[in-house]
Design a protein around this motif. Sequence first.
Motif, mmCIF file in Angstrom:
data_model
loop_
_atom_site.group_PDB
_atom_site.id
_atom_site.type_symbol
_atom_site.label_atom_id
_atom_site.label_comp_id
_atom_site.label_asym_id
_atom_site.label_seq_id
_atom_site.Cartn_x
_atom_site.Cartn_y
_atom_site.Cartn_z
ATOM 1 N N GLU B 63 0.862 -1.310 0.080
ATOM 2 C CA GLU B 63 -0.059 0.197 -0.070
ATOM 3 C C GLU B 63 0.938 1.367 -0.080
ATOM 4 N N LYS B 64 0.872 2.001 -1.126
ATOM 5 C CA LYS B 64 1.406 3.253 -1.133
ATOM 6 C C LYS B 64 1.376 4.426 -0.121
ATOM 7 N N ASP B 65 0.039 4.365 0.169
ATOM 8 C CA ASP B 65 -0.464 5.383 1.316
ATOM 9 C C ASP B 65 -0.060 5.225 2.615
ATOM 10 N N LYS B 66 0.306 3.921 2.585
ATOM 11 C CA LYS B 66 0.595 3.444 4.023
ATOM 12 C C LYS B 66 2.348 3.537 4.309
ATOM 13 N N PHE B 67 2.892 2.867 3.212
ATOM 14 C CA PHE B 67 4.246 3.093 3.309
ATOM 15 C C PHE B 67 4.758 4.067 2.239
ATOM 16 N N LEU B 68 4.834 5.178 3.068
ATOM 17 C CA LEU B 68 5.428 6.278 2.186
ATOM 18 C C LEU B 68 6.876 6.468 2.013
ATOM 19 N N ILE B 69 7.355 6.609 0.717
ATOM 20 C CA ILE B 69 8.928 6.564 0.204
ATOM 21 C C ILE B 69 9.308 7.782 -0.251
ATOM 22 N N ASN B 70 10.214 8.556 0.326
ATOM 23 C CA ASN B 70 10.726 9.802 -0.207
ATOM 24 C C ASN B 70 12.201 9.322 -0.300
ATOM 25 N N HIS B 71 12.527 9.941 -1.804
ATOM 26 C CA HIS B 71 14.091 9.799 -2.068
ATOM 27 C C HIS B 71 14.661 11.106 -2.772
ATOM 28 N N ALA B 72 14.843 12.187 -1.500
ATOM 29 C CA ALA B 72 15.030 13.487 -1.870
ATOM 30 C C ALA B 72 16.360 13.658 -2.394
ATOM 31 N N SER B 73 17.150 12.915 -1.917
ATOM 32 C CA SER B 73 18.725 13.304 -2.447
ATOM 33 C C SER B 73 19.383 12.086 -2.761
ATOM 34 N N LEU B 74 20.754 11.994 -3.272
ATOM 35 C CA LEU B 74 21.356 10.950 -3.733
ATOM 36 C C LEU B 74 21.961 10.226 -2.782
ATOM 37 N N THR B 75 21.591 10.498 -1.592
ATOM 38 C CA THR B 75 22.161 9.772 -0.162
ATOM 39 C C THR B 75 21.232 9.493 0.943
ATOM 40 N N LEU B 76 20.062 10.038 0.568
ATOM 41 C CA LEU B 76 18.777 9.655 1.573
ATOM 42 C C LEU B 76 17.508 9.359 1.008
ATOM 43 N N SER B 77 16.956 8.183 1.629
ATOM 44 C CA SER B 77 15.593 7.723 1.189
ATOM 45 C C SER B 77 15.034 7.642 2.725
ATOM 46 N N THR B 78 13.782 7.957 2.643
ATOM 47 C CA THR B 78 12.836 7.567 4.109
ATOM 48 C C THR B 78 11.724 6.695 3.598
ATOM 49 N N LEU B 79 11.318 5.900 4.612
ATOM 50 C CA LEU B 79 10.252 5.042 4.543
ATOM 51 C C LEU B 79 9.383 5.458 5.986
ATOM 52 N N THR B 80 8.393 5.864 5.807
ATOM 53 C CA THR B 80 7.202 6.282 6.745
ATOM 54 C C THR B 80 6.150 5.474 6.810
ATOM 55 N N VAL B 81 5.765 4.701 7.991
ATOM 56 C CA VAL B 81 4.959 3.759 8.091
ATOM 57 C C VAL B 81 3.694 4.252 8.665
ATOM 58 N N THR B 82 2.740 4.824 7.941
ATOM 59 C CA THR B 82 1.595 5.600 8.523
ATOM 60 C C THR B 82 0.727 4.744 9.265
ATOM 61 N N SER B 83 0.175 5.442 10.293
ATOM 62 C CA SER B 83 -0.941 4.344 11.091
ATOM 63 C C SER B 83 -0.698 3.150 11.304
ATOM 64 N N ALA B 84 0.232 2.960 12.056
ATOM 65 C CA ALA B 84 0.993 1.591 12.124
ATOM 66 C C ALA B 84 0.216 0.729 13.065
ATOM 67 N N HIS B 85 0.052 -0.629 12.632
ATOM 68 C CA HIS B 85 -0.828 -1.479 13.368
ATOM 69 C C HIS B 85 0.294 -2.844 13.612
ATOM 70 N N PRO B 86 -0.222 -3.787 14.524
ATOM 71 C CA PRO B 86 0.682 -4.645 14.922
ATOM 72 C C PRO B 86 1.302 -5.270 13.845
ATOM 73 N N GLU B 87 0.389 -5.520 12.748
ATOM 74 C CA GLU B 87 0.852 -6.586 11.753
ATOM 75 C C GLU B 87 1.764 -5.749 10.846
ATOM 76 N N ASP B 88 2.020 -4.532 11.002
ATOM 77 C CA ASP B 88 3.293 -4.033 10.106
ATOM 78 C C ASP B 88 4.568 -4.223 11.026
ATOM 79 N N SER B 89 4.601 -4.986 12.234
ATOM 80 C CA SER B 89 5.919 -5.215 12.944
ATOM 81 C C SER B 89 6.627 -6.187 12.103
ATOM 82 N N SER B 90 7.888 -5.935 11.680
ATOM 83 C CA SER B 90 8.460 -6.476 11.075
ATOM 84 C C SER B 90 10.044 -6.085 10.932
#
Lengths: 115, 115
Positions: B63-90
């Motif tokens: 789900e792209k709305d749940k796992f937001l990915i941003n790759h703003a620069s050549l050295t940094l990418s971020t993954l944001t898990v939104t509205s996390a639930h126990p099943e997102d534990s990993s």
Amino acid sequence: AQKITQTQPGMFVQEKEAVTLDCTYDTSDQSYGLFWYKQPSSGEMIFLIYQGSYDEQNATEGRYSLNFQKARKSANLVISASQLGDSAMYFCAMREEYNFNKFYFGSGTKLNVKP
Amino acid sequence: GAVVSQHPSWVICKSGTSVKIECRSLDFQATTMFWYRQFPKQSLMLMATSNEGSKATYEQGVEKDKFLINHASLTLSTLTVTSAHPEDSSFYICSARGLGANEQYFGPGTRLTVT
């Protein structure tokens, strides 16, 4: 069909002996790359060795060598002179030329080196 | 060379909150970064691929709305898990690849626990 198959969920090897971890792959691409990664219990994935489909020589990196048999579609990893620190999960992976970004990983083999 | 870092290495959050994971290439420019998810004793599952300055390409079923990915620069990418639930534990692992490079280099992973 699975792209990468690792049939050995677990392996044991005596320290200082050699061990072969099996990997077979499935692709219709002529150009592809094969990789092996090591994952210790800490979780980090460590790149070990790479073999290109057009490479005529088997890849070697220190104690690691890749036994590439193109006709059989196998890319077995050979670890010579096993060390206790080699105990880890080992993953075989493939990347096809037409989708350069996507890696297909096998299910992994857990290697235990016995003293 | 080819070092990839991830922060945090582990995080515990409450259900419904969001968590951001950072992935940095420390000594090379990562034109492409990858986010994987790994369940216990299983292989890596590719979640998405991101190229610097572009929108991420998500794998089927992610789900792209749940796992937001941003790759703003050549050295940094971020993954944001939104509205996390126990099943997102990993265990979430990022990897990075430089322009023209064959191999991906992996970060040490982030263990997410959602309570």
